[in-house]
Design a protein around this motif. Sequence first.
Motif, mmCIF file in Angstrom:
data_model
loop_
_atom_site.group_PDB
_atom_site.id
_atom_site.type_symbol
_atom_site.label_atom_id
_atom_site.label_comp_id
_atom_site.label_asym_id
_atom_site.label_seq_id
_atom_site.Cartn_x
_atom_site.Cartn_y
_atom_site.Cartn_z
ATOM 1 N N ALA A 16 -8.165 -30.469 8.121
ATOM 2 C CA ALA A 16 -8.478 -31.901 8.217
ATOM 3 C C ALA A 16 -9.361 -32.235 9.414
ATOM 4 O O ALA A 16 -8.922 -32.878 10.360
ATOM 5 C CB ALA A 16 -7.169 -32.693 8.281
ATOM 6 N N PRO A 17 -10.594 -31.806 9.381
ATOM 7 C CA PRO A 17 -11.471 -32.064 10.529
ATOM 8 C C PRO A 17 -11.966 -33.513 10.607
ATOM 9 O O PRO A 17 -12.010 -34.212 9.598
ATOM 10 C CB PRO A 17 -12.654 -31.122 10.275
ATOM 11 N N SER A 18 -12.317 -33.916 11.802
ATOM 12 C CA SER A 18 -12.959 -35.221 12.001
ATOM 13 C C SER A 18 -14.450 -34.954 12.156
ATOM 14 O O SER A 18 -14.829 -34.142 13.004
ATOM 15 C CB SER A 18 -12.427 -35.896 13.262
ATOM 16 N N TYR A 45 -4.651 -42.475 13.812
ATOM 17 C CA TYR A 45 -4.404 -41.092 13.409
ATOM 18 C C TYR A 45 -3.029 -40.794 12.792
ATOM 19 O O TYR A 45 -2.946 -40.294 11.673
ATOM 20 C CB TYR A 45 -4.675 -40.175 14.620
ATOM 21 N N LEU A 73 -1.588 -30.143 18.503
ATOM 22 C CA LEU A 73 -1.049 -31.273 17.734
ATOM 23 C C LEU A 73 0.455 -31.144 17.499
ATOM 24 O O LEU A 73 1.035 -31.886 16.706
ATOM 25 C CB LEU A 73 -1.801 -31.413 16.402
ATOM 26 N N ARG A 85 -2.110 -26.154 11.626
ATOM 27 C CA ARG A 85 -3.085 -26.734 12.558
ATOM 28 C C ARG A 85 -2.817 -26.213 13.967
ATOM 29 O O ARG A 85 -1.797 -25.556 14.201
ATOM 30 C CB ARG A 85 -3.015 -28.275 12.517
ATOM 31 N N ARG A 111 -3.813 -27.987 4.090
ATOM 32 C CA ARG A 111 -5.126 -28.632 4.229
ATOM 33 C C ARG A 111 -5.746 -28.300 5.573
ATOM 34 O O ARG A 111 -5.081 -27.962 6.531
ATOM 35 C CB ARG A 111 -4.994 -30.143 4.004
ATOM 36 N N GLU A 115 -11.334 -36.585 8.062
ATOM 37 C CA GLU A 115 -10.642 -37.627 8.829
ATOM 38 C C GLU A 115 -11.676 -38.462 9.574
ATOM 39 O O GLU A 115 -11.940 -38.255 10.760
ATOM 40 C CB GLU A 115 -9.615 -36.976 9.758
ATOM 41 N N VAL A 162 -2.564 -39.690 8.823
ATOM 42 C CA VAL A 162 -2.169 -38.311 8.499
ATOM 43 C C VAL A 162 -0.854 -38.283 7.714
ATOM 44 O O VAL A 162 -0.712 -37.557 6.729
ATOM 45 C CB VAL A 162 -2.038 -37.485 9.802
HETATM 46 N N1 GLU Z 1 -8.248 -34.613 12.341
HETATM 47 C C1 GLU Z 1 -7.472 -33.916 13.303
HETATM 48 C C2 GLU Z 1 -8.391 -33.151 14.247
HETATM 49 O O1 GLU Z 1 -9.557 -33.074 14.001
HETATM 50 C C3 GLU Z 1 -6.479 -32.955 12.680
HETATM 51 C C4 GLU Z 1 -5.348 -33.668 12.052
HETATM 52 C C5 GLU Z 1 -4.196 -32.793 11.607
HETATM 53 O O2 GLU Z 1 -4.396 -31.603 11.277
HETATM 54 O O3 GLU Z 1 -3.102 -33.301 11.543
HETATM 55 O O4 GLU Z 1 -7.965 -32.601 15.238
#
Ligand code: GLU
Length: 283
Positions: free
Chosen positions: A9-11, A198, A220, A216, A7, A43, A202
């Motif tokens: 997963a942008p905010s 968060y 992270l 990612r 996936r 997200e 997740v």
């Molecule tokens: N939403 C997170 C972000 O924008 C990414 C979360 C993830 O990939 O675990 O940095």
Amino acid sequence: MSRFTTRFAPSPTGLLHQGHAFSALTAYQAAKAAGGRFLLRIEDIDTTRVRPAFEAAICEDLAWLGLEWEEPVRRQSEHMGDYAAAVERLRGRDLAYRCFRTRREVLDAMASAPHGPEEVFRGGALPQAEEAALIAEGKPFAWRLSLDRAREVLGADWDRLSFLEEGAGPDGETGEIRADPGRLGDVVLARKDVGVAYHLAVTVDDALQGVTHVVRGNDLFEAAHIQRLLQALLGLPAQVYRHHRLLLGLDGKRLAKRNGAESLAELRTRGVTAPEVRRELGF
Ligand code: GLU
């Protein structure tokens, strides 16, 4: 073995720039190479910062780059019940405690820890009467994970917790990595203001969506240590990680909105084409 599923997963708190494009394309390419699934997850739990217009812009940018994702898109704000249920399960085993401290108080507690200043917060529940009084007063609280209790619950498994890194962390960490959940302290599971946080969201989502591989940025990487612990505590399957490098700007700093990185929308307006962006990023 389940089908390869990853996936992006942008905010939706801003416009995407080339760093996001690199991440999304890396995940997308991995899914294609494995004949697997590519998901988009929005997200948007931080309701103090998200804007619907950014979500629309994200979809537009990704489609422009040539990405396709499965529908429906999971939007975290629509699944608060799932996160509350997970916190409830952790609470049921005393793995979560109420934290009434303000941000300032948390920082002060870290600075004046008994064995010298700590980089992370370790608190623990208040004595029952004190807690009951604060609840009666209506004082807001967050839920935090109790690492002490997690260690107790997992017993010998605590030392056996590990995750597979098929990419690399910021210091080149790769292969089977021993999880060290203590490095982030008693993380917040549910924020005072928005009711979830968060790491919990997740972990729950990756499990519910059948994600097998987390692709990612390596900013992270640290999160994998705590997310692995949450998986173990909630009895959820572990993902394989593929952390990738971060794109740097001309100034040598990572691309970021706050360093003035040009957005994909701006590039587009300047007449840059999607194939050019893809090529520039190595795709
Ligand atoms: N939403 C997170 C972000 O924008 C990414 C979360 C993830 O990939 O675990 O940095």
